[in-house]
Design an enzyme around this catalytic site. Sequence first.
Site, PDB file in Angstrom:
ATOM      1  N   ARG A 176       0.804  -1.219   0.000  1.00 42.84           N
ATOM      2  CA  ARG A 176       0.000   0.000   0.000  1.00 42.84           C
ATOM      3  C   ARG A 176       0.839   1.271   0.000  1.00 42.84           C
ATOM      4  O   ARG A 176       0.499   2.230  -0.683  1.00 42.84           O
ATOM      5  CB  ARG A 176      -1.016  -0.011   1.128  1.00 42.84           C
ATOM      6  CG  ARG A 176      -0.470   0.176   2.522  1.00 42.84           C
ATOM      7  CD  ARG A 176      -1.556  -0.078   3.514  1.00 42.84           C
ATOM      8  NE  ARG A 176      -1.935  -1.486   3.491  1.00 42.84           N
ATOM      9  CZ  ARG A 176      -3.125  -1.948   3.814  1.00 42.84           C
ATOM     10  NH1 ARG A 176      -4.071  -1.130   4.193  1.00 42.84           N
ATOM     11  NH2 ARG A 176      -3.374  -3.230   3.795  1.00 42.84           N
ATOM     12  N   THR A 177       1.927   1.298   0.733  1.00 41.39           N
ATOM     13  CA  THR A 177       2.709   2.528   0.783  1.00 41.39           C
ATOM     14  C   THR A 177       3.351   2.813  -0.577  1.00 41.39           C
ATOM     15  O   THR A 177       3.307   3.945  -1.079  1.00 41.39           O
ATOM     16  CB  THR A 177       3.786   2.435   1.878  1.00 41.39           C
ATOM     17  OG1 THR A 177       3.155   2.124   3.113  1.00 41.39           O
ATOM     18  CG2 THR A 177       4.531   3.744   2.010  1.00 41.39           C
TER      19      THR A 177
ATOM     20  N   HIS B 114       7.618   6.643  10.369  1.00 40.42           N
ATOM     21  CA  HIS B 114       6.845   6.463   9.144  1.00 40.42           C
ATOM     22  C   HIS B 114       5.944   7.699   9.039  1.00 40.42           C
ATOM     23  O   HIS B 114       4.744   7.628   9.301  1.00 40.42           O
ATOM     24  CB  HIS B 114       6.031   5.171   9.233  1.00 40.42           C
ATOM     25  CG  HIS B 114       5.410   4.735   7.934  1.00 40.42           C
ATOM     26  ND1 HIS B 114       5.434   5.499   6.785  1.00 40.42           N
ATOM     27  CD2 HIS B 114       4.727   3.617   7.614  1.00 40.42           C
ATOM     28  CE1 HIS B 114       4.794   4.844   5.814  1.00 40.42           C
ATOM     29  NE2 HIS B 114       4.356   3.705   6.290  1.00 40.42           N
TER      30      HIS B 114
ATOM     31  N   LYS C  96      23.486  -7.484  -5.023  1.00 38.79           N
ATOM     32  CA  LYS C  96      24.857  -7.886  -5.338  1.00 38.79           C
ATOM     33  C   LYS C  96      25.848  -7.348  -4.320  1.00 38.79           C
ATOM     34  O   LYS C  96      27.048  -7.410  -4.528  1.00 38.79           O
ATOM     35  CB  LYS C  96      25.236  -7.391  -6.736  1.00 38.79           C
ATOM     36  CG  LYS C  96      24.334  -7.941  -7.834  1.00 38.79           C
ATOM     37  CD  LYS C  96      24.691  -7.322  -9.169  1.00 38.79           C
ATOM     38  CE  LYS C  96      23.697  -7.730 -10.246  1.00 38.79           C
ATOM     39  NZ  LYS C  96      23.877  -6.960 -11.485  1.00 38.79           N
TER      40      LYS C  96
ATOM     41  N   ARG D 190      12.135   3.422   1.600  1.00 31.14           N
ATOM     42  CA  ARG D 190      11.827   2.573   2.760  1.00 31.14           C
ATOM     43  C   ARG D 190      13.016   1.656   2.987  1.00 31.14           C
ATOM     44  O   ARG D 190      13.561   1.089   2.045  1.00 31.14           O
ATOM     45  CB  ARG D 190      10.574   1.743   2.528  1.00 31.14           C
ATOM     46  CG  ARG D 190      10.404   0.665   3.602  1.00 31.14           C
ATOM     47  CD  ARG D 190       9.087  -0.019   3.554  1.00 31.14           C
ATOM     48  NE  ARG D 190       8.032   0.866   4.010  1.00 31.14           N
ATOM     49  CZ  ARG D 190       6.780   0.470   4.215  1.00 31.14           C
ATOM     50  NH1 ARG D 190       6.450  -0.783   3.999  1.00 31.14           N
ATOM     51  NH2 ARG D 190       5.865   1.326   4.628  1.00 31.14           N
TER      52      ARG D 190
END
Lengths: 429, 316
Positions: free
Chosen positions: B65-66, B143, B93, B115
């Site tokens: 959702r974010t 957040h 990597k 995020r």
Amino acid sequence: MSHVPIALINARLVDPAAGSETKGGVLVVDGMIAAVGASVTRDQIGSGATIVDCGGDVVSPGLIDMRVFVGEPGAEFRETIATASAAAAAGGVTTIIALPDTHPPIDDPAVVDFLRRRARDTARVRVLPSAALTKGLGGKEIAEYGLLKEAGAIAFTDGFHSIRNSQVMRRAMTYARDFDALVMHYAEDADLAGSGVMNAGELASRLGLGGIPVEAEAVTLDRDMRLVNMIRGRYHAALISTRMSLDVIARARAAGLPVTCGASINHLTLNENDIGHYRTFFKLAPPLRHEDDRRAMVAALADGLLDVIVSDHNPLDVDNKRLPFGEADNGAIGLETMLAAGLRLVHSGDVSLPRLLAAMTINPARILGLPQGRLEKGAPADLIRFDPDEPFVVDAAALHSRSKNTPFEDARLQGRVKLTLVAGDTVHA
Amino acid sequence: MTDISATPPFPHRHLLGIAGLSRLDIETLLDMAEAAAPLSRQVNKKKDTLRGRTQINLFFEASTRTQSSFELAGKRLGADVMNMSVATSSVKKGETLIDTAVTLNAMRPDIIIVRHHQSGAVDLLARKVDCSVVNAGDGSHEHPTQALLDALTIRRHKKRIEGLVVAICGDVLHSRVARSNMILLSALGARVRVIAPSTLLPAGIEQMGVEVYRDMRKGLAGADIVMMLRLQLERMNGAFVPSLREYARFYGLDNDKLALASPDALVMHPGPMNRGVEIDSSVADGPRSLIVEQVEMGVAVRMAVLEALSRHLPNN
């Protein structure tokens, strides 16, 4: 519910809560103590009650034993609730706290419920289940204290197991505090104990047996005290055995921590020398210690530092005991002999009778939040009568427990229990 | 949509957390979001505020959702939006966060939405790039857009935040949503409570300006807003709480417990929900649930944030 009232008259009343002894009687009505004291006499009671003339014997609250392995479920060949409770009744123990080290362990509300139903149907005395601190007694995941407590678990312990992981212990104590759940912990550092099988020292060295140092107990106990200081939850050191552990407890108490402690009757009345020539009935956990430690434990009982005496009743069959010392299981039965063995300390002048009985009645009652263990009006009529001077020899074969692994076999003791009442009902006479 | 020049200027280049924002900053963003909300209900949802701009969504942690909310917000404002999938990127990597930042910076984006599973990682990245950075969740730290969308949702229903009793319930220990909400709601004058078993409360929580409850029934008494937090399933099985069923019994929100809150209490959850664990379906889908509206307000809040930051974009 409505029984004929019972009056125990002409008794030496020992009130462990008050620390006092008086002459008088106890009147029992509907399972509760209706009156207690000098006023309870044959003349005062009249014909409405069954009169028991105690002839000067001691009458005290029935004993509360905080550490008993009852065998159910899963080890019925060693003990059942019926046989354990028969042994308890004969020994004056009217409330048993059952250990969770069963198969399956008591770590699920359904098992708590099972045990309570079995106790209701087969026990003569009160049997209250404790439940696991960690799932499967595995020391890794905290158990469901909320649901277990609702199901009737009285306290939380991993029984014979000590929690090694400090983070798990921290979380267990933290979570338990939210539910005001009592944590009872057997403190032993498994790495320090190693492969030891008896107290470390000269005797173990002479016998060629691996030793468990006193530090094995103190190190874990010390850790636990630091966690209690951090978390401030109720903690009961289930089974301590050394002067060093007493010092740890004393420091915690002085700092105001909510800490109590218990010891088995064996560690108050026996020492490592009793092992003699590899006698496995004296192989215990923690191990029997040096006489100096035993004397320190007795002194702690006398001055109140040691709160509780337990039988640490652990019935083991011959297959698990008649083995080379290093391979035999730890444990001894004790329900039936705890009181008489404890009276040795009274007869030797080390401890007063009210103080001895307090460690087996009011102190466990307070720690567990139980209404019994008191000699007062309104308390449940769990009562015992005994003559502390009456001599007898322990006949292992005649003991009620299904297993006969007593360290007091053929011992000369004093103080056989003559009458045991649970909620006013005679369960042993 | 609001005329940007009519709102007070937003004095920050990045949005890294609620901490550091003034009450005026927060209210400005909420007012802008309030104005942005109707746009998403129109047939034509597009504006051109960010036309020509490049927005990169850099998500080191899975998100539905974010990430989609930021993507839609950017697109509705006319930006070109690129989603960096960490699963197939150089990060897999072994590239360091700073190298990733420098590399992306060289591509001249205007806004990066980040995020990351480590607290403080977004802040570190922001110091290495020339564009604006929005924190879409860093570890257990903050957040901010979630707290803003929660506040907007509350404000639309209660017409105020000042004086409301807001109970935040669940895994406060690991929750960035809880931390951002505690700061934001306190700044706007709400009385914030947190409810959790002690194993899910961070140390020193009592000093963080909230009232702490271990007993959910007591904590819910008189609450105007009940904000449930998601409990990660891997934290359930004996580590922090014993089991799903025990958690649901003592800390799950059902109608029985909700009845202890204010009669007009409203229920929120940042999603995704563990139905039957921290929230019962009858509550989640019930008349007092704001959970779906929270998602809608999420787009509006993110549009407002992008718009506010656009005034600091390079070359402006």
